[in-house]
Design a protein around this motif. Structure first.
Motif, PDB file in Angstrom:
ATOM      1  N   ARG A 188      60.071  -7.745  21.465  1.00  0.00           N
ATOM      2  CA  ARG A 188      60.510  -9.078  21.077  1.00  0.00           C
ATOM      3  C   ARG A 188      61.657  -9.533  21.989  1.00  0.00           C
ATOM      4  O   ARG A 188      61.696 -10.654  22.460  1.00  0.00           O
ATOM      5  N   ARG A 205      60.420 -10.578  25.305  1.00  0.00           N
ATOM      6  CA  ARG A 205      59.732 -11.873  25.283  1.00  0.00           C
ATOM      7  C   ARG A 205      60.703 -13.039  25.350  1.00  0.00           C
ATOM      8  O   ARG A 205      60.339 -14.119  25.807  1.00  0.00           O
ATOM      9  N   THR A 206      61.924 -12.841  24.865  1.00  0.00           N
ATOM     10  CA  THR A 206      62.884 -13.942  24.963  1.00  0.00           C
ATOM     11  C   THR A 206      63.125 -14.297  26.431  1.00  0.00           C
ATOM     12  O   THR A 206      63.544 -15.393  26.742  1.00  0.00           O
ATOM     13  N   ALA A 232      63.497 -24.404  19.326  1.00  0.00           N
ATOM     14  CA  ALA A 232      62.714 -23.218  18.963  1.00  0.00           C
ATOM     15  C   ALA A 232      62.747 -22.212  20.108  1.00  0.00           C
ATOM     16  O   ALA A 232      62.565 -21.018  19.901  1.00  0.00           O
ATOM     17  N   GLY A 233      63.021 -22.697  21.324  1.00  0.00           N
ATOM     18  CA  GLY A 233      63.161 -21.801  22.453  1.00  0.00           C
ATOM     19  C   GLY A 233      64.306 -20.823  22.293  1.00  0.00           C
ATOM     20  O   GLY A 233      64.337 -19.770  22.924  1.00  0.00           O
ATOM     21  N   LEU A 290      65.054 -19.354  19.448  1.00  0.00           N
ATOM     22  CA  LEU A 290      64.836 -18.497  18.273  1.00  0.00           C
ATOM     23  C   LEU A 290      64.976 -17.019  18.613  1.00  0.00           C
ATOM     24  O   LEU A 290      65.415 -16.223  17.793  1.00  0.00           O
ATOM     25  N   GLY A 291      64.607 -16.657  19.833  1.00  0.00           N
ATOM     26  CA  GLY A 291      64.671 -15.257  20.216  1.00  0.00           C
ATOM     27  C   GLY A 291      66.092 -14.709  20.207  1.00  0.00           C
ATOM     28  O   GLY A 291      66.301 -13.524  19.967  1.00  0.00           O
ATOM     29  N   TRP A 320      68.655 -16.228  18.417  1.00  0.00           N
ATOM     30  CA  TRP A 320      69.328 -16.576  17.176  1.00  0.00           C
ATOM     31  C   TRP A 320      68.998 -15.569  16.078  1.00  0.00           C
ATOM     32  O   TRP A 320      67.889 -15.037  16.032  1.00  0.00           O
ATOM     33  N   THR A 357      68.110 -14.758  12.127  1.00  0.00           N
ATOM     34  CA  THR A 357      67.265 -15.467  11.165  1.00  0.00           C
ATOM     35  C   THR A 357      68.084 -16.520  10.423  1.00  0.00           C
ATOM     36  O   THR A 357      67.659 -17.662  10.241  1.00  0.00           O
ATOM     37  N   ALA A 360      68.764 -19.515  12.517  1.00  0.00           N
ATOM     38  CA  ALA A 360      67.570 -20.346  12.667  1.00  0.00           C
ATOM     39  C   ALA A 360      67.362 -21.237  11.445  1.00  0.00           C
ATOM     40  O   ALA A 360      67.081 -22.433  11.566  1.00  0.00           O
ATOM     41  N   LEU A 361      67.527 -20.655  10.262  1.00  0.00           N
ATOM     42  CA  LEU A 361      67.302 -21.431   9.038  1.00  0.00           C
ATOM     43  C   LEU A 361      68.382 -22.507   8.892  1.00  0.00           C
ATOM     44  O   LEU A 361      68.096 -23.639   8.505  1.00  0.00           O
ATOM     45  N   PHE A 416      69.953 -23.976  11.261  1.00  0.00           N
ATOM     46  CA  PHE A 416      69.695 -25.027  12.239  1.00  0.00           C
ATOM     47  C   PHE A 416      68.667 -26.034  11.713  1.00  0.00           C
ATOM     48  O   PHE A 416      68.797 -27.243  11.921  1.00  0.00           O
ATOM     49  N   LEU A 417      67.643 -25.544  11.040  1.00  0.00           N
ATOM     50  CA  LEU A 417      66.602 -26.449  10.516  1.00  0.00           C
ATOM     51  C   LEU A 417      67.211 -27.453   9.549  1.00  0.00           C
ATOM     52  O   LEU A 417      66.826 -28.616   9.501  1.00  0.00           O
ATOM     53  N   ARG A 434      61.467 -26.687  25.948  1.00  0.00           N
ATOM     54  CA  ARG A 434      61.617 -25.504  25.091  1.00  0.00           C
ATOM     55  C   ARG A 434      61.720 -24.244  25.953  1.00  0.00           C
ATOM     56  O   ARG A 434      62.535 -23.356  25.686  1.00  0.00           O
ATOM     57  N   GLN A 461      64.968 -21.466  26.446  1.00  0.00           N
ATOM     58  CA  GLN A 461      64.802 -20.019  26.303  1.00  0.00           C
ATOM     59  C   GLN A 461      65.616 -19.264  27.366  1.00  0.00           C
ATOM     60  O   GLN A 461      65.803 -18.061  27.246  1.00  0.00           O
TER      61      GLN A 461
END
Lengths: 245, 454
Positions: free
Chosen positions: A76, A79-80, A103-104, A106-107, A109, A111, A114-115, A117-118, A161, A165
């Protein structure tokens, strides 16, 4: 940067290997186009770099880290550093543009971040989204609903996005396949310019060899899972194997 | 705590053979009639026969009487026993099958049907060569879903004297034989699971559905009403006319309606609050398969136990009142919504999710940024539809002491105040018809016509 050495992929139900000994390097800030017939292995190659396809042989290194040895959290984290840009339809159309762009992040941030931020994005986060959108040319769309954007605009948002990242490499899979030709060229020009400016390795699969030659530093052809021609190698006068550099 | 040890003695299980047979028989007979009447009606509507709008209205209004309310009416008119259950189920599910199949036929692809009509084919031929094949998979899916509902309904009609497992359940509760209650609930969960499996089989091999014909016919024959009871029924029905309420009862009506609506709202809310945070873990695209499967099973069990049975158990453990009623609705709704939410997540588009995953995002952010917004439409529609359904269910659980309009109705029946009873039936009907109408308009505005539910 990307280093592929003798990469082979076997899909179990297929007798023919999807990739057979692909060796390829992409340096930071270099733009490499991947052309070739459908089913030739373009998508498989991109997906294998991302760790989405198990390798049957060979190795893939991203910034010196061997991808095939990674599982779970370490994969994971890798992948960021790799941003994917797909054909289209890979944005969440019910979200606002700035939400898709960020969303870019998210890797990196948590959890909780992320929540939060929404529900309540912070000013500096919106500024980062705005900056990314400015560099792809659609800053005015920051708060638009993503589904209200045209195909070309959506592809720009997908690239924004990818920038958020902060990747070492961008892997683009036919990023202009569903755009009209004029828009498509704009997107390619944008991708290559951003990759060079920000020192990002760009590996981009394409259908049109002439566009590939016009905008990219190097063109490699892949057919039947094997690399056939390396543009730079040919220009340098060497007709040898695909891997030169 | 004895509730937690089921009575599985051979003697008791032997005693259950007849009630289980009755329950299956009622469901089979009811659904046999429902298909036998519902399909022709749906074909008439689907081919826009003269007066088809009238048929639609008739089906909609019949469907607005909850199945248990119909069962109470049937028990009064036909007398105690499975016969009353068959009548109630047949009426309710004829309306349901007719209405949904008609909707499917009306929205079937037009071009092949026009071609058939151009050949001068009759309605029957158009149905056989056009409508049925065009919509077959949807017909089978909804048909097996309706059968599953009928099996649960067949249990609850027993609670008001319709025979079968429901009668057994109420008897055991009244006798405080909780270990038997647990056995009965387990049997019920097993029955619904079997029906679910059978439905999946029929969807794969539609011919198996014909099994319903002999089973339904035999059960109908066993429960045939006698001539005497027919005359008796007319007499009883005459005694319900005209429906009437006395002044204090009329004055109490708004409070009763508010209680019923409050239960429906509270139950839906509880169901959604329980289901929403757990359902992502029940989706195989999100959670490890083992966890997803486990949660699905839990949802299945919560869903297999009808609102009324949850209510019966809760009334014993936490007492009567609308609060118990709302919790009963909430527990069943949690099972239904959990399953439907999880399915909505499974059906979310693949590309945006893959894109989010490729950024190296963790699971929960992928759910929040991807699955939830992508599945928002279905999530909202399923919840609204559940609210609509829960208005019906709230009228039903009222009968076991949870308050509201249902309790008033049941008490009137128990005291043989049939004119009051009929008045409450009409109020229930109006309430449900109104909520159905509002719900359907809302769903159409959201662009959703059909929702599976359970």
């Amino acid at each position: 940067m990307l280093e592929l050495r003798g990469v082979s992929v076997l899909y179990t139900r297929d007798a023919r290997p999807a990739l057979a000994g692909v060796t390829l390097d992409v340096a930071a800030g270099e733009c490499v186009a991947l052309v070739g017939p459908s089913g030739g292995g373009k998508t498989t190659l991109l997906r294998s770099i991302n760790g989405s396809v198990p390798l049957a042989g060979g190795s893939i290194r991203v910034d010196g880290v061997d991808v095939s040895t990674l599982r779970g959290p370490t994969l994971r984290r890798l992948r960021t550093r790799l941003a994917m840009v797909a054909q289209q339809h890979d944005l969440v159309d019910r979200l606002r543009v700035y939400q898709n762009v960020m969303a870019g992040a998210l890797g990196r941030w948590s959890t909780w971040h992320a929540l939060r931020f929404l529900i309540a994005p912070r000013r500096h986060e919106l500024e980062e989204a705005h900056a990314a959108l400015s560099s792809v040319g659609v800053p005015e769309k920051l708060r638009s609903l993503t589904s209200d954007l045209s195909g070309g605009q959506q592809q720009r948002v997908a690239i924004a996005r990818a920038l958020v990242q902060r990747p070492s490499a961008i892997l683009a899979d036919e990023p202009i396949a569903s755009l009209d030709p004029l828009l498509g060229e704009q997107i390619l020009r944008l991708l290559c310019r951003l990759a060079r400016e920000r020192n990002i390795a760009l590996l981009c699969s394409l259908h049109q060899p002439e566009l590939a030659r016009r905008y990219f530093d190097r063109v490699v052809t892949i057919a039947d899972g094997m690399l056939a021609v390396d543009g730079a190698a040919l220009r340098a006068g060497g007709a040898g194997p695909a891997h030169v550099r | 705590m004895t509730l937690f040890v089921p009575d599985v003695s051979a003697a008791y299980l032997r005693d259950l053979i007849v009630p289980v047979g009755e329950t299956i028989g009622m469901a089979a007979a009811g659904m046999f009639v429902a298909f036998a009447l519902g399909i022709p009606i749906a074909v008439a509507i689907g081919t826009r026969a003269p007066g088809f709008r009238l048929l639609v209205a008739a089906l909609s209004s019949l469907r607005a009487i909850p199945d248990l309310t119909l069962a109470i009416l049937a028990v009064v008119i036909v007398g105690l026993g499975p016969g009353a259950g068959v009548v109630a189920l047949a009426l309710f599910y004829t309306a349901m099958v007719g209405r949904v199949y008609a909707d499917l036929f009306l929205t079937a692809e037009r071009a092949p049907l026009e071609a058939l009509r151009a050949t001068g084919a009759s309605r029957v031929a158009i149905a056989a060569f056009g409508l049925l094949p065009l919509t077959m998979s949807d017909l089978l899916t909804f048909g097996s879903y309706a059968f599953e509902c009928a099996m649960r309904a067949s249990i609850i009609v027993g609670a008001v004297g319709g025979g079968g497992l429901g009668t057994e359940l109420v008897g055991s509760l009244n006798a405080l034989a909780y270990h038997r209650v647990l056995t009965l609930i387990l049997v019920l969960v097993a029955l619904v699971a079997i029906v679910d499996r059978f439905g999946a089989l029929v969807r794969r091999t539609p011919r198996l559905g014909l099994l319903l014909v002999p089973v339904g016919l035999i059960s109908l024959w066993l429960n045939r009403p006698g001539l005497f009871s027919f005359a008796h029924a007319l007499g009883v029905f005459g005694g319900m006319l005209p429906p009437a309420l006395r002044l204090p009862e009329v004055a109490a009506l708004p409070a009763l309606i508010a209680q019923t609506l409050g239960m429906a709202l509270g139950g839906t809310l509880l169901g959604a609050v329980l289901a929403f945070p757990t359902s992502p873990a029940a989706a195989q695209r999100i959670a490890p398969p083992a966890l997803a499967l486990l949660l699905r099973r839990i949802f299945d069990v919560a869903r297999a136990i009808p609102e009324l049975v949850w209510g019966l158990v809760l009334v014993v453990s936490i007492g009567t009142g609308p609060f118990a009623g709302a919790i009963a609705l909430g527990l069943h709704s949690a099972g239904v919504l959990g399953k439907l939410y999880a399915e909505s997540f499974e059906n979310a588009p693949v590309a945006p999710i893959a894109a989010l995953a490729s950024t190296g995002a963790r699971t929960l952010p992928i759910v929040a940024f991807g699955f939830v917004p992508l599945a928002l439409g279905p999530l909202v529609v399923h919840t609204l539809f559940r609210l609509e359904w829960n208005v019906r269910a709230a009228a039903i659980v009222g009968m076991i002491g949870a308050g509201g309009i249902g309790q008033a109705l049941y008490q009137a029946q128990q005291l043989f105040f049939y004119r009051e009873m009929l008045a409450y039936v009409l109020v229930t009907w109006g309430l449900v018809a109104l909520s159905d109408w509002l719900g359907e308009r809302l769903r159409l505005r959201l662009g959703w016509r059909f929702v599976a539910s359970g």
